[in-house]
Each structure stands twice: as C-alpha cells, then as structure tokens.
Scaffold this motif. Structure first.
Motif, PDB file in Angstrom:
ATOM      1  N   GLU A 170     -67.834  31.850  23.485  1.00  0.00           N
ATOM      2  CA  GLU A 170     -68.920  31.392  21.604  1.00  0.00           C
ATOM      3  C   GLU A 170     -69.182  30.464  21.871  1.00  0.00           C
ATOM      4  O   GLU A 170     -69.352  30.875  20.261  1.00  0.00           O
ATOM      5  N   ASP A 173     -74.439  31.201  22.282  1.00  0.00           N
ATOM      6  CA  ASP A 173     -74.553  32.226  21.634  1.00  0.00           C
ATOM      7  C   ASP A 173     -75.392  31.485  20.119  1.00  0.00           C
ATOM      8  O   ASP A 173     -76.794  31.811  20.062  1.00  0.00           O
ATOM      9  N   ASP A 258     -69.211  34.514  26.266  1.00  0.00           N
ATOM     10  CA  ASP A 258     -70.206  34.624  25.391  1.00  0.00           C
ATOM     11  C   ASP A 258     -70.455  36.291  25.322  1.00  0.00           C
ATOM     12  O   ASP A 258     -70.423  36.610  26.344  1.00  0.00           O
ATOM     13  N   TYR A 259     -71.392  36.529  24.906  1.00  0.00           N
ATOM     14  CA  TYR A 259     -71.746  37.973  24.636  1.00  0.00           C
ATOM     15  C   TYR A 259     -73.793  37.625  25.656  1.00  0.00           C
ATOM     16  O   TYR A 259     -74.041  36.382  25.610  1.00  0.00           O
ATOM     17  N   TYR A 261     -76.612  38.748  29.240  1.00  0.00           N
ATOM     18  CA  TYR A 261     -76.663  39.281  29.657  1.00  0.00           C
ATOM     19  C   TYR A 261     -77.593  38.809  31.876  1.00  0.00           C
ATOM     20  O   TYR A 261     -77.653  37.244  30.790  1.00  0.00           O
ATOM     21  N   HIS A 300     -78.689  36.317  22.341  1.00  0.00           N
ATOM     22  CA  HIS A 300     -77.240  36.445  23.545  1.00  0.00           C
ATOM     23  C   HIS A 300     -78.114  35.510  24.820  1.00  0.00           C
ATOM     24  O   HIS A 300     -78.739  35.018  24.429  1.00  0.00           O
ATOM     25  N   THR A 322     -67.476  40.050  34.265  1.00  0.00           N
ATOM     26  CA  THR A 322     -67.038  40.799  32.386  1.00  0.00           C
ATOM     27  C   THR A 322     -65.886  39.994  32.382  1.00  0.00           C
ATOM     28  O   THR A 322     -64.736  39.910  33.070  1.00  0.00           O
ATOM     29  N   GLN A 323     -65.729  40.186  30.786  1.00  0.00           N
ATOM     30  CA  GLN A 323     -64.582  39.706  30.614  1.00  0.00           C
ATOM     31  C   GLN A 323     -63.374  40.668  30.651  1.00  0.00           C
ATOM     32  O   GLN A 323     -62.053  39.842  30.456  1.00  0.00           O
ATOM     33  N   MET A 358     -65.165  45.342  23.712  1.00  0.00           N
ATOM     34  CA  MET A 358     -65.500  43.304  24.398  1.00  0.00           C
ATOM     35  C   MET A 358     -65.970  43.213  25.767  1.00  0.00           C
ATOM     36  O   MET A 358     -65.994  42.607  26.592  1.00  0.00           O
ATOM     37  N   ARG A 361     -69.578  44.122  27.423  1.00  0.00           N
ATOM     38  CA  ARG A 361     -70.131  43.480  26.213  1.00  0.00           C
ATOM     39  C   ARG A 361     -70.554  41.617  26.325  1.00  0.00           C
ATOM     40  O   ARG A 361     -71.616  41.002  26.620  1.00  0.00           O
ATOM     41  N   PHE A 362     -68.455  41.290  26.902  1.00  0.00           N
ATOM     42  CA  PHE A 362     -69.082  39.825  26.965  1.00  0.00           C
ATOM     43  C   PHE A 362     -68.382  39.956  28.443  1.00  0.00           C
ATOM     44  O   PHE A 362     -67.683  40.714  29.300  1.00  0.00           O
ATOM     45  N   LYS A 363     -69.095  38.247  28.539  1.00  0.00           N
ATOM     46  CA  LYS A 363     -69.252  37.744  30.071  1.00  0.00           C
ATOM     47  C   LYS A 363     -68.763  36.846  30.393  1.00  0.00           C
ATOM     48  O   LYS A 363     -67.863  35.740  29.032  1.00  0.00           O
TER      49      LYS A 363
END
Length: 387
Positions: A170, A173, A258-259, A261, A300, A322-323, A358, A361-363
């Motif tokens: 994180e 972001d 982090d979150y 796309y 994001h 993905t996480q 999470m 949404r988180f990668k």
C-alpha cells in the motif's frame, strides 16, 4: 481555511491543518491561481511537518483512519515470508528493504517467520518518510523482536545498491497523481486546485503539467479516456520512481501489494470519475479538499502502467495475481492449519482472502532481476496476460 472541526485529532491537529492550508494557499497564489492536483496531493500528504503522513497523528489501526493487511492478520506477513525466503534462496542471500513500513507490524512478522524458516536477510532496511511512524516501528521491533533489532536500519533515501527484496505494501496508492478531464470538443483538460473565499476547490483548464497531455493521448490511442465528460487520474511519478528502483536493485525481487486494476479495467468507460478516494476515521469519501492534512488521499493503481515502468527500468515481470491467490500460493492454508492459534486467526484469514473484502480488490505484482525460477506466490493463478 477549510473545515477542520474536532473528530480529526483535536486542537493540535486543527492548528497543523490550518498551517498546511495556508502553505497550500501560498502555492496556489504562486501558481497564478491554478495549482496542479498532484502538487496539492503531495502537500496534503507529505509537506514537511504538516502533511498527513508526516505530522504525527495516528493513521493506521483502530485508532487511525484505515487498517492494512499486516494489522488485520499476522498471516499476511507469514505468507510473504515464504515468498521472500524462496527469493532469497534463489539469490544466495541478500537484504530486504520495506518502503513505507506503517506501524512496523509487517517487519516484525516477516522477520519472525524468516527466522523460523532459517532465511533471515542480512539487513532489514526501512525507508519511511514519517518520523512518527519511524518511532513506532522502532518501538514495536524492539518490544517484539529485540534480538533482531540490530538487523534493522532506517534510511533517508533509496540505497545506492541492493541485492535482495524490496517490499511496498500500500505504497503506490499514496503516490500523488495528476487528474484530467475530456471536454465536449474532445480536448484534454487538467484538474487544478484553486481557492475562493478561503475554500479550496477544483477547476479544469488546459493542460499545464509537463507530460500529462502526451500520457492521456497515449491512453486515448489505446481506446481509453475518449468520451466527453470522462475524467480520471494518472500517475506520472511512477516511471521515474521505478527507474530509481531499477538503479538501486542489482538483483532480486520487487514485491508490490496494492488495490488497483489492469489498465483496461482502470479506464473502462463507466468509471467516468476516476478512483480518487479519501479515508478519515474508517470512513471513505471523495472530497480531498476538506480536513486538509488530516485525512488520507489515495488513487487506485494502474498495474499495467506499473508493469510497463518496471520492464522499462530493467525488470522482468515475474507475476501478477490477486491477493487471495498470492497468499494461497504461499501456503496460507498450511500456515493456518499449523498455527497453535488457528481458531483466533481464522477471521483475519477470511478478511485477507474473501473476494468481497480484500482477496480480489488487492493485487500483487512481482518484478525481478536475476531470478529466473517461478515464484510460489504466482503459481496458483498468474493474471499477467490481463495487463
């Protein structure tokens, strides 16, 4: 200046906020009334002694504004340790560098788990811009793992050279972003911050920031950000940041969590207002012009841009997933099953893994130099083809 009522840290915080607002006002005046949004965001988050991340207020955890995975569950750090141990083994040993170490919880869990795996790094380095968080990190490490504290060191800037692992959980972001909009005639406008009657607000005007028009035009050449009224953000600081990492890391793994796309989802037509979000006392909202310096401002991550910047800086793309899939690849089910406190860890594991919280949404992205073997974190489902 703007609303800085109590509930965001009391009178001391309100005074800091007012001083920061005054500094931003001065910069707006110096910019002839139009301050680029990325500079506003930089000041709001990082102005020395005044910005959100450096002014000393509680930010993470139950008493702060948001929580991150290391605070949710120690399983996060234990899983990352498995991936770090694998990479360090492939390198024949090395150091670790954590960028923006938060409360220090991730450093503690990583070092404890790596010790159990007999895979400790030579040094555990931390690059943390917040003096307050540095102190919290030092205190937690000394309390929880005093026998490993001597391995830890805090740096004012990236080291000249490093062989090992760079972690950024994180971090991306919170990098300042430029914002843009598309006019009815198709022209590109930039979002600026101005001030009227003591209130900060945004306005659009022809692009002034170097590189922004070309960056948006490149998006449009790929079919994105074309519709009149469309607005979003773009991180122009990412390529030079990645280039600096490329110069620092001689060999090893950069692990980014982090979150965000892939670009096709980031700039999809129905996401017409971008992804900018603010966090204050565990409430999310979209107004960056209130509670100046007292709230987090994030955007994001465009992971396609991260991969492109990484490759341009000399890295190989080792994986993107993905996480949830990353943690599964690192053996979270086994780690949980073998934990004596598995019952108490299960709720946190669900938060890390469930797609509605999470898990999706988180990668996680891995960038490597000098590591040719596959990495366990990307062994379950590698989504690199979506970038």
């Amino acid at each position: 200046m703007n609303d800085t009522t109590d509930g965001t840290g009391g009178a001391g915080a309100t005074e800091i906020s007012a001083r920061l607002a005054a500094q931003i006002s001065d910069e707006i005046a110096a910019a002839e009334g139009l301050l680029a949004f990325d500079r506003f965001m930089e000041l709001a988050l990082y102005a020395p002694g005044l910005g959100y991340y450096v002014a000393g207020a509680a930010k993470l955890g139950a008493d702060g504004d948001f929580v991150t995975a290391p605070e949710i569950s120690p399983l996060f750090g234990r899983c990352l340790a498995v991936q770090c141990a694998e990479a360090l083994e492939q390198l024949g040993g090395g150091d670790m560098l954590e960028l923006g170490a938060g409360t220090g919880a991730l450093a503690v869990e990583l070092l404890q788990a790596l010790e159990q795996l007999e895979a400790l790094p030579g040094r555990y380095l931390i690059l943390e811009p917040s003096p307050d968080l540095q102190e919290r990190q030092r205190t937690l490490i000394q309390e929880r793992i005093p026998h490993l504290a001597e391995r830890c060191a805090w740096l004012p800037r990236l080291p000249e050279t490093l062989r090992g692992i760079v972690l950024a959980n994180e971090v991306l972001d919170a990098m300042p972003v430029h914002r843009f909009g598309i006019r009815d005639d198709g022209a590109i406008d930039e979002v600026f911050v101005t001030e009227r009657a003591g209130v900060f607000l945004e306005v659009t005007a022809p692009v002034r920031s170097l590189g922004l028009a070309d960056a948006v035009a490149a998006l449009q050449a790929e079919g994105f950000a074309r519709a009149p009224g469309y607005s979003s953000e773009i991180n122009l600081r990412l390529p030079p940041w990645m280039t600096a990492l490329g110069h620092t890391l001689d060999a090893g793994l950069v692990l980014l969590v982090d979150y965000g796309y892939p670009r096709s989802a980031y700039y999809q037509p129905d996401r017409t207002m971008g992804t900018l979000m603010c966090h204050l006392r565990h409430q999310a909202h979209d107004d960056p012009y209130t509670h100046i310096g007292l709230q987090d401002i994030t955007a994001h991550v465009d992971f396609t841009a991260v991969a492109e910047a990484g490759v341009a800086a000399g890295f190989d793309l080792a994986g993107f997933t993905t996480q949830a899939h990353f943690l599964i690849g690192c053996g979270i089910d086994r780690i949980l099953a073998e934990s004596p406190d598995a019952f108490h860890l299960t709720p946190g594991a669900k938060q890390l893994l469930l797609p509605t919280i999470m898990g999706e949404r988180f990668k996680v992205m891995g960038l490597t130099k000098g590591i040719d073997d596959a990495l366990c974190g990307f062994s379950i489902r590698d989504l690199s083809r979506r970038l």
